[in-house]
Write an enzyme that holds these catalytic residues in place. Structure first.
Site, PDB file in Angstrom:
ATOM      1  N   GLY A  43       0.943  -1.653   0.155  1.00 26.68           N
ATOM      2  CA  GLY A  43      -0.261  -0.029   0.071  1.00 26.68           C
ATOM      3  C   GLY A  43       0.449   1.804  -0.382  1.00 26.68           C
ATOM      4  CG  ASN A  45       6.071  -0.287  -1.351  1.00 23.94           C
ATOM      5  OD1 ASN A  45       7.017   0.395  -0.685  1.00 23.94           O
ATOM      6  ND2 ASN A  45       6.376  -1.180  -1.557  1.00 23.94           N
ATOM      7  CG  ASN A 177       2.022 -11.649  -9.676  1.00 17.71           C
ATOM      8  OD1 ASN A 177       1.385 -12.915  -9.726  1.00 17.71           O
ATOM      9  ND2 ASN A 177       3.014 -11.358  -8.691  1.00 17.71           N
ATOM     10  CB  THR A 210       2.207  -6.994 -14.881  1.00 17.75           C
ATOM     11  OG1 THR A 210       2.280  -7.543 -13.264  1.00 17.75           O
ATOM     12  CG2 THR A 210       1.488  -6.110 -14.395  1.00 17.75           C
ATOM     13  CB  THR A 239      11.210  -5.831  -3.994  1.00 16.33           C
ATOM     14  OG1 THR A 239      12.885  -7.048  -3.777  1.00 16.33           O
ATOM     15  CG2 THR A 239      10.740  -5.668  -2.792  1.00 16.33           C
ATOM     16  CG  ASP A 243       4.003  -2.457  -4.812  1.00 17.12           C
ATOM     17  OD1 ASP A 243       3.094  -3.177  -4.913  1.00 17.12           O
ATOM     18  OD2 ASP A 243       5.630  -2.729  -3.298  1.00 17.12           O
ATOM     19  N   GLY A 278      15.949  -2.228  -3.240  1.00 22.24           N
ATOM     20  CA  GLY A 278      15.125  -1.691  -2.052  1.00 22.24           C
ATOM     21  C   GLY A 278      13.231  -1.004  -3.452  1.00 22.24           C
ATOM     22  CB  SER A 282      13.760   0.758  -6.906  1.00 26.11           C
ATOM     23  OG  SER A 282      12.250  -0.103  -6.296  1.00 26.11           O
TER      24      SER A 282
END
Ligand code: RIB
Length: 299
Positions: A43, A45, A177, A210, A239, A243, A278, A282
């Site tokens: 959330g 992110n 995904n 995705t 990671t 998001d 991270g 990112s």
């Protein structure tokens, strides 16, 4: 294009990231090559990703009354994200242990206060898009989606077919995904377009699947199918890539972009997010996303 308003109902986690030479065997103790702590949580992110992509964002969350919860509030203030956060003295703020092996991750989640987000706390402010994930209770997401007046986008992650099936009838656009899509529509097989079509039939507007380096596919209920391939990037850590996609996609939709443009911006943001270690570090900003999206081809 004017800024759109996005409300995110979701989690905050402190991410403890261990880079490993390989996964440990049963009973083995293995030294990690590195240890990092980052802000994370799907959330949070996605809220930061949407804000960096240009949206005006409100984050609705549940935190422990601890230092990690204070850090979440400070982070959102720094990022220009308005926060509505319940604090729970008896619960820790959520924590995720992320094991990195090459560019791939495995995540172990301790939800803590995220699991206490209540339906009463989840009412969104007036906005263009309400975006939620499945790291908080489905009841809270259902209450936020039932409020009406905004496009409802569900990123059904992590995979939780029971919660997702409950929320699909309240959802306009679904983001998943490939693995999450197969968990929700096993009858559709493995083809991303077939999965997107099967899932689009179960929501109000459409479904995005995705596919990592393969980009993303969007099927709309009216039968239209869009595919945006991903640009080639050097992958350091995936990671937060999903998001980044969700935040940029929703920021674009909230600002009035077409499905195709939102998809191109989402794919560009997700690709950029793979290039940095991270989650929060990112998440790309609007100019970088737009520059990379220019190179994308809508097929
Ligand atoms: O999507 C990535 C996120 O999933 C990480 O930041 C971690 O907190 C987990 O929630």
């Amino acid at each position: 294009m004017a800024n759109g308003r996005v409300a995110v109902i979701g989690s905050f986690n402190t991410d403890i990231v261990l880079r490993l030479p390989r996964l440990p065997a049963l009973g083995e103790t293995l030294a990690a090559a590195s240890l990092h702590r980052f802000a994370g949580g799907k959330g949070s992110n996605q809220a930061i990703a949407a804000a960096r992509a240009g949206a005006t964002v409100t984050m609705i969350a549940s935190l422990g009354a601890d230092a990690d919860g204070d850090a979440a509030l400070a982070l959102w203030a720094d990022e220009g994200v308005a926060a509505r956060a319940a604090r729970h003295p008896a619960l820790p703020t959520g924590t995720a242990v992320i094991l990195l092996e090459g560019g791939d991750n495995r995540i172990i989640l301790a939800p803590g206060a995220n699991a206490a987000l209540s339906a009463a706390d989840a009412a969104p402010p007036p906005c263009d898009v309400v975006l939620a994930q499945l790291e908080v209770p489905a009841e809270a997401v259902a209450a936020a989606f039932a409020a009406g007046g905004a496009r409802r986008v569900l990123n059904a992650a992590p995979a939780d077919p029971v919660a997702a099936r409950r929320l699909l009838p309240l959802t306009d656009l679904l983001l998943v995904n490939e693995g999450e899509a197969q968990a929700l529509a096993p009858e559709a097989g493995e083809d991303p377009a077939a999965l997107a079509r099967a899932l689009a039939a179960r929501v109000g507007e459409g479904a995005v699947v995705t596919v990592g380096a393969g980009g993303a596919v969007l099927a709309l209920r009216d039968g239209a199918l869009l595919h945006v391939p991903a640009p080639e990037v050097e992958v350091r850590d995936t990671t937060g890539a999903g998001d980044a996609f969700a935040g940029a996609f929703c920021a674009a939709l909230a600002a009035g972009a077409s499905h195709g443009d939102a998809l191109r911006l989402g794919v560009a943001a997700g690709s950029l997010a793979c290039t940095t270690l991270g989650a929060v570090p990112s998440l790309p900003r609007r100019a970088a996303i737009a520059a990379l999206a220019q190179e994308g081809l809508l097929t």
